[in-house]
Design a protein around this motif. Sequence first.
Motif, PDB file in Angstrom:
ATOM      1  N   ARG A   1       0.836  -1.198   0.000  1.00 48.23           N
ATOM      2  CA  ARG A   1       0.000   0.000   0.000  1.00 48.23           C
ATOM      3  C   ARG A   1       0.877   1.258   0.000  1.00 48.23           C
ATOM      4  O   ARG A   1       1.916   1.323   0.658  1.00 48.23           O
ATOM      5  CB  ARG A   1      -0.928   0.006   1.212  1.00 48.23           C
ATOM      6  CG  ARG A   1      -0.211   0.000   2.555  1.00 48.23           C
ATOM      7  CD  ARG A   1      -1.188  -0.124   3.709  1.00 48.23           C
ATOM      8  NE  ARG A   1      -1.895  -1.403   3.655  1.00 48.23           N
ATOM      9  CZ  ARG A   1      -3.098  -1.608   4.185  1.00 48.23           C
ATOM     10  NH1 ARG A   1      -3.707  -0.637   4.839  1.00 48.23           N
ATOM     11  NH2 ARG A   1      -3.673  -2.793   4.090  1.00 48.23           N
ATOM     12  N   GLY A   2       0.457   2.230  -0.799  1.00 46.23           N
ATOM     13  CA  GLY A   2       1.218   3.465  -0.909  1.00 46.23           C
ATOM     14  C   GLY A   2       2.404   3.388  -1.846  1.00 46.23           C
ATOM     15  O   GLY A   2       3.104   4.374  -2.046  1.00 46.23           O
ATOM     16  N   HIS A   3       2.634   2.222  -2.438  1.00 48.29           N
ATOM     17  CA  HIS A   3       3.765   1.996  -3.335  1.00 48.29           C
ATOM     18  C   HIS A   3       3.266   1.566  -4.710  1.00 48.29           C
ATOM     19  O   HIS A   3       2.256   0.863  -4.823  1.00 48.29           O
ATOM     20  CB  HIS A   3       4.691   0.902  -2.795  1.00 48.29           C
ATOM     21  CG  HIS A   3       5.388   1.237  -1.522  1.00 48.29           C
ATOM     22  ND1 HIS A   3       4.744   1.276  -0.306  1.00 48.29           N
ATOM     23  CD2 HIS A   3       6.696   1.533  -1.272  1.00 48.29           C
ATOM     24  CE1 HIS A   3       5.630   1.578   0.644  1.00 48.29           C
ATOM     25  NE2 HIS A   3       6.813   1.737   0.085  1.00 48.29           N
ATOM     26  N   GLY A   4       3.981   1.959  -5.743  1.00 51.15           N
ATOM     27  CA  GLY A   4       3.648   1.510  -7.087  1.00 51.15           C
ATOM     28  C   GLY A   4       2.217   1.837  -7.456  1.00 51.15           C
ATOM     29  O   GLY A   4       1.721   2.940  -7.193  1.00 51.15           O
ATOM     30  N   ARG A   5       1.512   0.856  -8.031  1.00 49.69           N
ATOM     31  CA  ARG A   5       0.133   1.057  -8.474  1.00 49.69           C
ATOM     32  C   ARG A   5      -0.893   0.644  -7.426  1.00 49.69           C
ATOM     33  O   ARG A   5      -2.097   0.667  -7.697  1.00 49.69           O
ATOM     34  CB  ARG A   5      -0.104   0.275  -9.776  1.00 49.69           C
ATOM     35  CG  ARG A   5       0.731   0.760 -10.952  1.00 49.69           C
ATOM     36  CD  ARG A   5       0.291   0.073 -12.240  1.00 49.69           C
ATOM     37  NE  ARG A   5       1.029   0.581 -13.386  1.00 49.69           N
ATOM     38  CZ  ARG A   5       2.101   0.013 -13.900  1.00 49.69           C
ATOM     39  NH1 ARG A   5       2.579  -1.096 -13.341  1.00 49.69           N
ATOM     40  NH2 ARG A   5       2.715   0.519 -14.956  1.00 49.69           N
TER      41      ARG A   5
END
Length: 286
Positions: free
Chosen positions: A91-95
């Motif tokens: 969560r909060g990273h990448g997509r």
Amino acid sequence: MRAMSEGQDRRSLVPSTPPGTLRGALRTTDGISIQAVYEPCTEGFEGDFPKDCGTAIVIAHGFTGSAERPAVRRTARVFRQYAAVVTFSFRGHGRSGGRSTVGDREVLDLAVAVEWARALGHTRVVTVGFSMGGSVVLRHAALYRGRTEARTDAVASVSAPARWYYRGTAPMRRLHWVVTRPAGRLVGRYGLHTRIHHRDWDPVPLSPVESVPLIAPTPLLVVHGDRDPYFPLDHPRMLAEAAGADGAGGSGGPAELWLEPGMGHAENAADEALLARIASWLTRTG
């Protein structure tokens, strides 16, 4: 398991190359969308799934990483020689959706990725995490032990902290600035492509060193470089002592500790020879 958002069905898992690869939008129990990729092992195919590849390795990346980052892709490529692989973005990273809680609610992200691997037919699912991901796999192994679809059958933690709020090195002091200050979170969002939650932990989650004694009898491997600029060697030694590991890296205790000469921090510092050793341990132990 909430492996897909409401209204989705198996057709949302879109095949891509190489053959057998699936992309999934998984849904955590707290409603966060997690982007994940399943890749079969490279030993050959029998129908839609690879033959002789009953184990799946789920990779938990480090802070500011993602499933698309080159170091994660390299790790997956090596691991696929030994087992099927699931990569995902926290969560909060990448997509993926949501915002990073820097190791707290990320256990929910890992849990849904493990459940997905089992739903795809793998009866044995193991986890490996790097840095923040290393702390997450330890907490996950402790919290989801027992007869649940989200459990792990073996766990490897690489370059993980033993305790929270550590500021004893310059890189960790910089990281705390990024996480705790409004200006730092802006740097995280626009410079590091990581969306960080503004709230403090409440309550403070179980720490890695508190989690380790709860993992047995699940096999545990702790890996750490002796040139890690983030966490000095007292961290892996604390984890190993809490697990009753053989400090020489043997199999005399319920866990193993590998101290790697010349290695730095996390997936970026793990060479392909070490990754192959970790994959072999994950697929052969237990």
